[in-house]
Design a protein around this motif. Structure first.
Motif, PDB file in Angstrom:
ATOM      1  N   LEU A  69      47.158 -50.476 -53.019  1.00 24.21           N
ATOM      2  CA  LEU A  69      46.245 -49.557 -52.694  1.00 24.21           C
ATOM      3  C   LEU A  69      46.282 -48.765 -53.925  1.00 24.21           C
ATOM      4  CD1 LEU A  69      47.452 -50.348 -49.251  1.00 24.21           C
ATOM      5  CD2 LEU A  69      45.228 -50.384 -50.120  1.00 24.21           C
ATOM      6  N   ALA A  79      39.353 -45.254 -50.067  1.00 28.64           N
ATOM      7  CA  ALA A  79      40.563 -45.538 -50.838  1.00 28.64           C
ATOM      8  C   ALA A  79      40.340 -44.892 -52.204  1.00 28.64           C
ATOM      9  CB  ALA A  79      40.786 -47.044 -50.955  1.00 28.64           C
ATOM     10  N   CYS A 130      34.853 -45.149 -52.585  1.00 32.85           N
ATOM     11  CA  CYS A 130      35.960 -45.480 -53.491  1.00 32.85           C
ATOM     12  C   CYS A 130      35.521 -44.973 -54.867  1.00 32.85           C
ATOM     13  CB  CYS A 130      36.234 -46.979 -53.505  1.00 32.85           C
ATOM     14  SG  CYS A 130      36.823 -47.639 -51.917  1.00 32.85           S
TER      15      CYS A 130
END
Length: 627
Positions: free
Chosen positions: A208, A229, A253
Motif C-alpha cells: 500500500l 489509497a 489516489c
C-alpha cells in the motif's frame, strides 16, 4: 439493549433455560452474562448485539457446543474474549464489529475450524490478528474495515486461507503493506483496500505504500478497491494477470501518476474508476484492449491532457466521464468509433478545450452530452444533428459559445436542451425541428433578445425557462405550445408585454413574471388559462392593472403581486377565485392591501401577506410558500 435468542434443536431442552436467556433481552445495561449460560447446550444462535455495557463473556460460553452464530456487534465495552471461545467448533459466524474496546483476539479463536464469517470491522481497536489466523480453513469472509489501529502489516499466515473469497481492509489507515504471498488466496473474489492511506504500493505477487507483486496471482479476484489509497504511487505490472477482474476502483489516489501497460490485459474488466487521480497525466495505449469495459470515470483527473487514439477501440464503453479534466485540450478523432457510448461528460473542462472533433457526431448510441461550464468552447460540430439518439444536451455556462449550428434542429430525439448562462444572441430557426423536446432553458442568456417563431412546432415542450434574458416580447407562436406547463420569465427586465396567444396555453400551471420591471399589463386572454395554479408578477412596478379576466382563473391557488407599486387596485373579479389560498400584496399601495385584507375577511381560506416579514419566497419553484 441486551438481546439474546436461543434456537433449541434438542426437544428435551429445558424451557427454564431458554427463559433464563430470554430474560436478558431487556437488560441492555448488564455488564456480564450468568455463568450458567453454558447450560444452553442446544442453542444454535446467540444474539448479544448492542449490549453496550457488556464487558466480558463467561468461560462457560465454550460449552455452547451447538452454537453456529454468535453476534456481539456494537458491544462497545467488550474488551476481551475468553480462551474457551475456541471450543465453539460448530460456530460459522462471529460478528465483533464495532466492539470499540476490543484490542486483541485469543489464539484459541484459530480453533474455530467451521468459521466462515469473521467480522472485526466498524472501528474496532484491534491492533493485530493472531499469527495462526491461517488455520481458519473454512473462512470465506473476513472484515477488518475501519480497524484504524491495525499494525503496519497482516500476519503472513493469512495467505493460508484457501477458502477466503472476501477481504475487507478499507479504512485501515495504518496499514502500509500486504503480505508478499497474498497471491496465494486463490479463492479471493473481492479485495477492498479503499482509504488505506499509508499503503504506497502493491506486492508484485499482487503487484500500500506499494502492492505486492504476488497480487497478480489472485486469479479469482473480481473486485479490487484501492479507493483513497493516498500514498499509492503505482501499480505492479503483474496486475495484468488478474484475468477475472471486473471492477477496479482507484478513486482519489492523488499520487498515482500512471497505469502499467499491462492494464490492457484485464480482459474481463467492465468498470474502471480513476476519478480524483489528480496526478494522472495519461492513459496507456493498451487501454484500448479492455474489450469488456463499459464505464470509464476520469472525473477530476486534473493533469490529464490527452487521450490515446486507442480509446476508440473500447467498443463496449457506454459511459465516459471527463468532468473537471482541466488540462484536456481535445478528444481524438477515434472517439467516433465508440459505437456503444451512451453518456459523454466534459463538464468543466474549462481551461484548454476549445472544440470537439466532427467524428464525435458518428456516435449512434449517444443519449447524453454534458458540456456545461466548458468556458473556452467556441463552437459545436456542424454535424451535431447526426446524433440521432441524443436525448439530453447541456451547454449551460459555455461562456464563449456564441451560436448553434443549424443542424441542431435535426436532433429529433432530444428531450432536454440547456443553454443557460451562455452568450447566445439568437436561436436558429431550425430549433423548431426538435419535435420531442420537453424542456428548454435559455436562462441567463443576457444577449438573447428574441425567440424564433419556429418554436410553435415544439409540440411536446412542457418547460420554458427564459430568466434574465433581454427579450422584449414573446413571439405569438408561444400560444402554440399546447403542452407547456411552466413558463418562467423572471428578471426579463426588457419584457413589456405578453402575446394575446398566451391564453391558448391550456396546460399551463405556472406563470412566473417576477421582476419584469417594464411589464405594464397582462392580456385579457390570461383568463383562459384554466389549468393555471400559480401566477407570480411580483416586483413588476410598471404593472398598472390586472384584467377582470383574472377572476376566470378557476384553478388559481397562488397569486403574488408583492412590490407592484404601480397597481392602483385589485379587480372585483378576484372574488371569484374560489381556490385561491395564497395572496401576496406586500409593498403594494395601501388601497391594494386594504382590498386584499377585505378579500381575506370574505374568504377565510385565503392567506394574505400585506407586509414584508419573515416569510421568505423561493423563486422559480412551483412549491413556493407565499403568505
Amino acid at each position: 439493549m441486551l438481546r439474546a435468542a436461543a434456537c433449541a434443536t434438542d426437544i428435551g431442552h429445558e424451557a427454564k433455560s431458554l427463559t433464563l436467556v430470554k430474560s436478558f433481552s431487556a437488560h441492555y445495561s448488564s455488564a456480564r452474562l450468568p455463568d450458567d449460560i453454558g447450560g444452553l447446550v442446544s442453542a444454535t444462535v446467540l444474539d448479544l448485539s448492542k449490549c453496550e455495557a457488556l464487558t466480558m463473556l463467561p468461560e462457560s460460553i465454550g460449552s455452547l457446543v451447538a452454537l453456529t452464530r454468535l453476534d456481539l456487534s456494537s458491544c462497545h465495552a467488550l474488551s476481551a474474549l475468553p480462551d474457551s471461545i475456541g471450543d465453539l467448533r460448530a460456530l460459522t459466524m462471529l460478528d465483533l464489529s464495532s466492539c470499540y474496546a476490543l484490542t486483541g483476539l485469543p489464539d484459541s479463536i484459530c480453533s474455530l475450524t467451521a468459521l466462515a464469517t469473521l467480522d472485526l470491522g466498524g472501528d474496532c481497536h484491534l491492533q493485530c490478528l493472531p499469527h495462526s489466523i491461517g488455520e481458519l480453513t473454512a473462512l470465506t469472509k473476513l472484515g477488518l474495515y475501519g480497524c484504524r489501529r491495525m499494525r503496519e502489516s497482516l500476519p503472513n499466515s493469512i495467505c493460508n486461507l484457501g477458502a477466503l473469497a472476501t477481504l475487507y481492509l478499507s479504512h485501515c489507515e495504518t496499514l502500509t503493506a500486504l503480505p508478499e504471498r497474498i497471491g496465494e488466496l486463490s479463492a479471493l473474489t473481492s479485495l477492498d483496500l479503499s482509504s488505506c492511506r499509508e499503503l504506497a504500493a502493491l506486492p508484485d505477487s499482487f503487484a500500500l505504500t506499494c502492492l505486492p507483486h504476488s497480487i497478480g496471482d489472485l486469479q479469482a479476484l473480481r473486485v479490487l478497491s484501492l479507493r483513497v489509497a493516498t500514498s499509492l504511487t503505482s501499480l505492479p505490472d503483474s496486475i495484468g494477470n488478474l484475468g477475472a477482474l471486473t471492477e477496479l476502483d482507484l478513486r482519489h489516489c492523488p499520487q498515482l501518476t500512471r497505469l502499467p501497460d499491462r492494464t490492457g490485459d484485464l480482459a474481463a474488466l467492465r468498470w474502471l474508476d480513476l476519478s480524483g487521480c489528480k496526478a494522472l497525466k495519461t492513459l496507456p495505449r493498451s487501454i484500448g484492449s479492455l474489450i469488456a469495459l463499459t464505464q470509464l470515470d476520469l472525473t477530476c483527473c486534473f493533469a490529464l491532457s490527452t487521450l490515446p487514439d486507442s480509446i476508440g477501440d473500447l467498443r463496449a464503453l457506454t459511459l465516459l466521464d471527463l468532468t473537471c479534466c482541466y488540462a484536456l485540450a481535445g478528444l481524438p478523432d477515434s472517439i467516433g468509433k465508440l459505437t456503444a457510448l451512451e453518456t459523454l461528460s466534459l463538464r468543466s473542462c474549462n481551461r484548454e478545450l476549445q472544440e470537439l472533433p466532427e467524428r464525435m457526431c458518428d456516435l449512434p448510441a449517444l443519449a447524453a452530452l454534458k458540456l456545461s461550464r466548458c468556458d473556452r468552447l467556441t463552437a459545436l460540430p456542424e454535424r451535431i444533428g447526426a446524433l440521432s439518439a441524443l436525448t439530453a444536451l447541456d451547454l449551460s455556462s459555455c461562456g464563449e459559445l456564441a451560436a448553434l449550428p443549424d443542424s441542431i434542429g435535426d436532433l429529433r430525439a432530444l428531450l432536454d436542451l440547456r443553454l443557460s448562462d451562455s452568450v447566445l444572441s439568437s436561436l436558429p430557426d431550425g430549433i423548431g425541428g426538435l419535435a420531442s423536446l420537453t424542456s428548454l432553458s435559455v436562462s441567463g442568456c443576457a444577449s438573447l433578445t428574441a425567440l424564433p417563431e419556429s418554436m410553435d412546432a415544439l409540440a411536446a415542450l412542457t418547460y420554458l425557462g427564459v430568466h434574465q434574458c433581454a427579450i422584449a416580447r414573446l413571439p405569438d407562436a408561444t400560444g402554440a405550445l399546447r403542452a407547456l406547463r411552466t413558463l418562467s420569465c423572471t428578471h426579463c427586465r426588457a419584457l413589456t408585454c405578453l402575446p394575446h396567444t398566451i391564453g391558448d396555453l391550456a396546460a399551463l400551471t405556472t406563470l412566473e413574471l417576477r421582476w419584469c420591471t417594464r411589464l405594464a399589463s397582462l392580456p385579457d386572454s390570461i383568463g383562459k388559462l384554466g389549468a393555471l395554479t400559480e401566477l407570480d408578477v411580483g416586483y413588476c412596478p410598471m404593472l398598472t392593472r390586472l384584467p377582470e379576466s383574472t377572476g376566470d382563473l378557476a384553478a388559481l391557488q397562488r397569486l403574488d403581486l408583492a412590490g407592484c407599486e404601480g397597481l392602483p387596485s385589485l379587480p372585483d373579479a378576484l372574488a371569484r377565485l374560489r381556490r385561491l389560498t395564497h395572496l401576496s400584496v406586500a409593498g403594494c399601495q395601501a388601497r391594494v392591501r386594504a382590498s386584499a385584507e377585505a378579500h381575506h375577511h370574505r374568504t377565510s381560506a385565503v392567506k394574505v401577506k400585506a407586509s414584508e416579514g419573515a416569510c421568505g419566497l423561493r423563486h422559480g419553484s412551483a412549491e413556493r410558500h407565499i403568505l
